[in-house]
Scaffold this motif. Structure first.
Motif, PDB file in Angstrom:
ATOM      1  N   ARG A   1      34.617 -19.528 -18.976  1.00  9.32           N
ATOM      2  CA  ARG A   1      35.698 -18.883 -18.219  1.00  9.32           C
ATOM      3  C   ARG A   1      36.857 -18.653 -19.173  1.00  9.32           C
ATOM      4  NH1 ARG A   1      36.473 -21.326 -12.430  1.00  9.32           N
ATOM      5  NH2 ARG A   1      38.591 -20.989 -13.095  1.00  9.32           N
TER       6      ARG A   1
ATOM      7  N   GLU B   1      42.140 -29.606   1.862  1.00 11.57           N
ATOM      8  CA  GLU B   1      43.274 -29.520   0.931  1.00 11.57           C
ATOM      9  C   GLU B   1      44.581 -29.783   1.671  1.00 11.57           C
ATOM     10  OE1 GLU B   1      42.965 -29.301  -2.366  1.00 11.57           O
ATOM     11  OE2 GLU B   1      40.812 -29.288  -1.995  1.00 11.57           O
TER      12      GLU B   1
ATOM     13  N   TYR C   1      34.590 -22.291  -0.391  1.00  9.27           N
ATOM     14  CA  TYR C   1      34.047 -23.496   0.263  1.00  9.27           C
ATOM     15  C   TYR C   1      34.637 -23.702   1.658  1.00  9.27           C
ATOM     16  CZ  TYR C   1      31.700 -25.341  -3.889  1.00  9.27           C
ATOM     17  OH  TYR C   1      30.850 -25.528  -4.932  1.00  9.27           O
TER      18      TYR C   1
ATOM     19  N   ARG D   1      47.047 -27.418  -8.293  1.00 11.26           N
ATOM     20  CA  ARG D   1      45.576 -27.437  -8.263  1.00 11.26           C
ATOM     21  C   ARG D   1      45.053 -26.406  -7.264  1.00 11.26           C
ATOM     22  NH1 ARG D   1      42.196 -31.223  -9.928  1.00 11.26           N
ATOM     23  NH2 ARG D   1      41.008 -31.060  -8.014  1.00 11.26           N
TER      24      ARG D   1
ATOM     25  N   ASP E   1      43.409 -12.432 -12.420  1.00 10.14           N
ATOM     26  CA  ASP E   1      43.146 -12.061 -11.027  1.00 10.14           C
ATOM     27  C   ASP E   1      42.499 -10.684 -10.924  1.00 10.14           C
ATOM     28  OD1 ASP E   1      44.242 -14.368 -10.173  1.00 10.14           O
ATOM     29  OD2 ASP E   1      46.234 -13.544  -9.772  1.00 10.14           O
TER      30      ASP E   1
ATOM     31  N   THR F   1      45.319 -23.018  -8.886  1.00 16.53           N
ATOM     32  CA  THR F   1      44.323 -22.824  -9.952  1.00 16.53           C
ATOM     33  C   THR F   1      42.932 -22.610  -9.375  1.00 16.53           C
ATOM     34  OG1 THR F   1      45.651 -24.399 -11.189  1.00 16.53           O
ATOM     35  CG2 THR F   1      43.547 -23.815 -12.155  1.00 16.53           C
ATOM     36  N   HIS F   2      42.591 -23.378  -8.333  1.00 16.46           N
ATOM     37  CA  HIS F   2      41.217 -23.302  -7.825  1.00 16.46           C
ATOM     38  C   HIS F   2      41.149 -22.574  -6.486  1.00 16.46           C
ATOM     39  CE1 HIS F   2      40.277 -26.110 -11.000  1.00 16.46           C
ATOM     40  NE2 HIS F   2      41.219 -26.914 -10.567  1.00 16.46           N
ATOM     41  N   SER F   3      42.116 -21.693  -6.229  1.00 16.53           N
ATOM     42  CA  SER F   3      42.203 -21.078  -4.892  1.00 16.53           C
ATOM     43  C   SER F   3      40.904 -20.375  -4.484  1.00 16.53           C
ATOM     44  CB  SER F   3      43.386 -20.118  -4.822  1.00 16.53           C
ATOM     45  OG  SER F   3      43.246 -19.152  -5.818  1.00 16.53           O
ATOM     46  N   GLU F   4      40.297 -19.661  -5.429  1.00 18.20           N
ATOM     47  CA  GLU F   4      39.118 -18.892  -5.040  1.00 18.20           C
ATOM     48  C   GLU F   4      37.953 -19.814  -4.649  1.00 18.20           C
ATOM     49  OE1 GLU F   4      38.314 -15.097  -6.957  1.00 18.20           O
ATOM     50  OE2 GLU F   4      36.288 -15.838  -7.302  1.00 18.20           O
ATOM     51  N   GLU F   5      37.703 -20.807  -5.491  1.00 14.74           N
ATOM     52  CA  GLU F   5      36.599 -21.724  -5.205  1.00 14.74           C
ATOM     53  C   GLU F   5      36.828 -22.428  -3.865  1.00 14.74           C
ATOM     54  OE1 GLU F   5      38.242 -21.388  -7.988  1.00 14.74           O
ATOM     55  OE2 GLU F   5      37.202 -22.150  -9.751  1.00 14.74           O
ATOM     56  N   ILE F   6      38.066 -22.879  -3.642  1.00 13.73           N
ATOM     57  CA  ILE F   6      38.373 -23.606  -2.406  1.00 13.73           C
ATOM     58  C   ILE F   6      38.183 -22.680  -1.200  1.00 13.73           C
ATOM     59  CG2 ILE F   6      40.220 -24.776  -1.115  1.00 13.73           C
ATOM     60  CD1 ILE F   6      41.276 -25.734  -3.867  1.00 13.73           C
TER      61      ILE F   6
END
Ligand SMILES: Nc1ncnc2c1ncn2[C@@H]1O[C@H](COP(=O)(O)OP(=O)(O)OP(=O)(O)O)[C@@H](O)[C@H]1O
Length: 713
Positions: free
Chosen positions: A543, A292, A286, A275, A602, A278-283
């Motif tokens: 997306r 995390e 934020y 997870r 990417d 997959t969501h590295s950019e959003e995390i």
């Protein structure tokens, strides 16, 4: 704190502030840690309770045997299969190894006899010639056995993995989507598909060799030993080990359930990592790394705690194993071998006669001593081998218990995948329910009856490949989410080809869900859905998914380049032309052309990804395109071009978008009101937002489209 205050007084505000900040940070860390530990210990208790409950279900029983047999049949598909040949080869090699073990025991006895009897010639023959010659086949057999067993494990894994891939990636069912989106029984399917399948195959192949060789050894060694010791010796050993096995079974912790739980926690830990990827950019945007880290550490702690518990239990269990199966067994073995020697008399003569009349020569003490040494060496080796064989069978019990854990995990995977396949391919109505006598449950009952009525399986009519006129038609279809929330009832409308439809409504009203039903991802309830074949409708999400491969592969996805050439007559020129159309030609040049492979997800920006998705749509030219906010990141002029181009290519568009600039490209509107109601009608002039919200100067192509629509209205 006292120090902090004295510093504040002496050293001034700055020093005090640093100490106060440090104290606060330490306090917060302490609180976080305590909270984490508390949560962990609660969860741990739950895990331990679960393991204890599962112990009942993870027994070596009929269900386990049935499951094991079912999967072994998948791993070894038949007697003509390569896997079966390897199975036989392993058995043959095990047999050969047992004979070689016996040969080594016999030869060892002869060598000792030669040494004690000072027989030089015999020593040279047995120790140098025979052993020197036999070491090559012995080494070859041992390593060939390891090699064959490893190959067998890999082949079994391949068969079982392919079996699951077939179910998981079934194109008629989209099981991979449903298992993680609509079914809550499996949380970490990647762990099951990779590690658990591998462990199951390794464990069952090991068990095959750990059971079959000892069984064979027991027969061979007992037969050999009974010749010299009578049946008493081997029987004593077998009786001793039978008693051991009962004791060990009684005191053994629930290793099967523990193994299953360990695998589940391993999967959970892995899930957190995937997870994060997959969501590295959003995390990262934020600044969520701290949070995390907390989740990941907690998952890791849970796994570690269980593993410590397992190691601890294994430690105590290992002590009992060693005491009973190794050392006590050795003592019993020594007693059995030495008994005939100590109670010489008739027994030794019996022993010696068992050596094939070897005692005939034994007149002198020397000769007798060498004979006794030879018999002892040979028998003790045979007995050690026999003890080892029985011991391995006793310990294989533990391996079987572990196998129940893996088998249970694999069986769960198989059951869930089969259930999803079954319920999709032949949907059944929800089970009927009976009214409760309790009046307070009456309204719940009525609600359930209503839901059951709405959730009756619908009828799907799919047009054939040659039926180019097949429309998209919903006839009294109910839109119901997987958590049984009714989003819309009796949805009835028809989208003929050439009529673009815009879908609008508040957030969460069911716009994307409509597409999920149309694509067959969600079950169809209620009436009838008519739609063209899957290849004639194409979905373009907000997306877009970008596969690994070249830029060319992105355009032709899901077709491979070979398929694209064969089915669509694609050439490099077509691809470059499409990329130029969506203003990605430059990118292709800059990145080194169409043959460069990289992770495009990417490399490309959000808008570039959306343009690539449009190039993909133009390449496939389906009859219907479902556009779900798919131009949210591109500029208005590019968006206008894309819609105009799609219309030119004869693609009927079904769009979900909150952008007012897109309304003008549609002839009809499906409007959800957010409380279960909807209307489907022609696009009205007043639906189209004021020109002020449009781009200041529309492109030429846009003007003509706009003109057409206004004319029609
Ligand atoms: N896998 C799921 N399980 C349970 N409920 C779901 C699932 N997916 C969606 N839902 C629910 O279905 C409802 C409709 O979702 P949907 O994605 O269709 O909304 P939408 O109209 O497209 O919203 P938006 O405009 O925000 O994209 C929502 O309430 C959502 O919570």
């Amino acid at each position: 704190m006292a120090q902090a205050f004295s510093r504040l007084r002496k050293g001034g505000v700055a020093g005090g502030a640093v100490v106060a900040a440090a104290a606060l940070a330490a306090y917060r860390w302490h609180m976080n840690e305590t909270a984490r530990r508390r949560m962990n210990s609660n969860r741990e208790q739950r895990i331990w309770r679960k393991v204890k409950d599962e112990k009942q279900s993870l027994q070596v029983d009929k269900e386990f045997a049935q499951n094991l047999f079912k999967f072994l049949r998948v791993c070894v598909p038949g007697i003509r299969s390569k896997e079966f040949r390897y199975l036989i080869a392993v058995a043959g090699l095990l047999l050969l190894r047992s004979y070689l073990d016996i040969w080594i025991s016999d030869n060892g006895g002869e060598i000792v006899k030669a040494i004690v009897g000072r027989d030089k010639k015999m020593f040279i023959i047995r120790a140098l010639r025979d052993l020197g010659l036999m070491m090559f086949p012995i080494a070859a057999v041992n390593n060939l056995l390891k090699y064959t067993l490893s190959r067998l494990k890999v082949m079994m894994r391949k068969q079982l993995s392919l079996h699951f891939h077939e179910k998981y990636l079934d194109p008629r069912v989209n099981t991979f989507y449903k298992v993680s989106n609509l079914d809550s029984r499996i949380r970490n399917i990647d762990q099951l598909m990779t590690t658990d399948v591998e462990r199951f195959c390794t464990s069952s192949a090991d068990l095959y060799s750990n059971l079959s060789k000892p069984l064979l050894d027991i027969v061979l060694f007992t037969h050999r030993l009974s010749k010299s010791l009578g049946l008493g010796g081997p029987s004593a050993m077998i009786m001793y080990f039978s008693a051991c096995s009962l004791i060990l079974r009684a005191i053994q912790p629930p290793f099967g359930a523990l193994t299953a739980e360990e695998q589940r926690l391993e999967g959970d830990y892995r899930l957190h990592h995937s997870r994060l990827i997959t969501h590295s950019e959003e995390i990262a945007f934020y600044g969520g790394s701290k949070r995390e880290k907390l989740y990941i550490n907690m998952a890791f702690d849970r796994l570690m705690n269980l593993m410590h518990k397992i190691f601890y239990l294994r430690f105590w269990n290992g002590i009992w194993d060693s005491l009973l199966v190794k050392y006590m067994a050795t003592i019993v073995g020594y007693c059995v071998v030495s008994a005939p020697i100590f109670f010489k008399g008739g027994i030794l003569s019996n022993l010696q006669s068992g050596m094939g009349g070897a005692t005939e020569k034994a007149g002198s003490d020397d000769a007798e001593a060498s004979e006794v040494a030879a018999i002892y060496t040979k028998n003790s080796r045979l007995l050690i081998s026999l003890a080892g064989a029985i011991g391995r069978i006793v310990l294989a019990g533990k391996e079987i218990t572990r196998l129940t854990g893996f088998c249970n995990r694999v069986a769960t995977l198989d059951n869930v995948l089969s259930d999803i396949q079954r319920s999709t391919l032949s949907p059944t109505p929800p089970p009927s329910i009976r009214a409760s006598s309790n009046p307070s449950l009456q309204s719940t009952f009525e609600e359930e009856v209503r839901l059951n009525e709405l959730m009756k399986p619908g009828v799907l009519i799919v047009g054939d490949e040659d039926n180019y006129e097949c429309p998209v038609k919903f006839d009294h279809v109910n839109l119901i989410s997987p958590d049984r929330t009714v989003l819309c009832q009796n949805l009835t409308f028809e989208i003929p080809q050439g009529v673009n439809v815009l879908i609008s409504g508040p957030n969460g009203c069911g716009k994307s869900s409509l597409f999920r039903v149309l694509a067959g991802l969600w079950p169809l309830y209620g009436g009838t859905l008519t739609r063209p074949t899957s290849s004639q409708q194409f979905y373009v999400p907000q997306r877009p998914y970008l596969a690994l491969g070249t830029l060319r592969d992105q355009v032709t996805y899901p077709l491979t380049w070979l398929e694209a050439k064969r089915i669509k007559g694609a050439t490099d020129e077509t691809i470059i032309e499409l990329l130029n159309e969506v203003h990605l030609g430059e990118i292709a040049k800059r990145k080194g052309g169409l043959d460069v492979e990289c992770d495009w997800a990417d490399v490309l920006s959000g808008g570039q990804k959306q343009r690539l998705a449009m190039a993909r749509l133009f390449f496939h030219r389906p009859k219907y395109a479902i556009l779900d906010e798919c131009t949210s990141a591109v500029s208005l002029d590019v968006e206008g071009f894309m819609y105009t181009r799609a219309k030119e290519l004869g693609i009927t568009l079904i769009t979900v978008s909150h952008r007012p600039s897109l309304w003008k490209f549609h002839e009809k509107v499906l409007k959800f009101d957010g409380s279960g109601g909807y209307e489907f009608r022609k696009m009205m002039t007043e639906d189209i937002p004021p020109m002020a919200s449009f781009p200041p100067k529309p492109q030429e192509s846009e003007v003509s489209v706009m003109g057409d629509i206004v004319d029609e209205i």
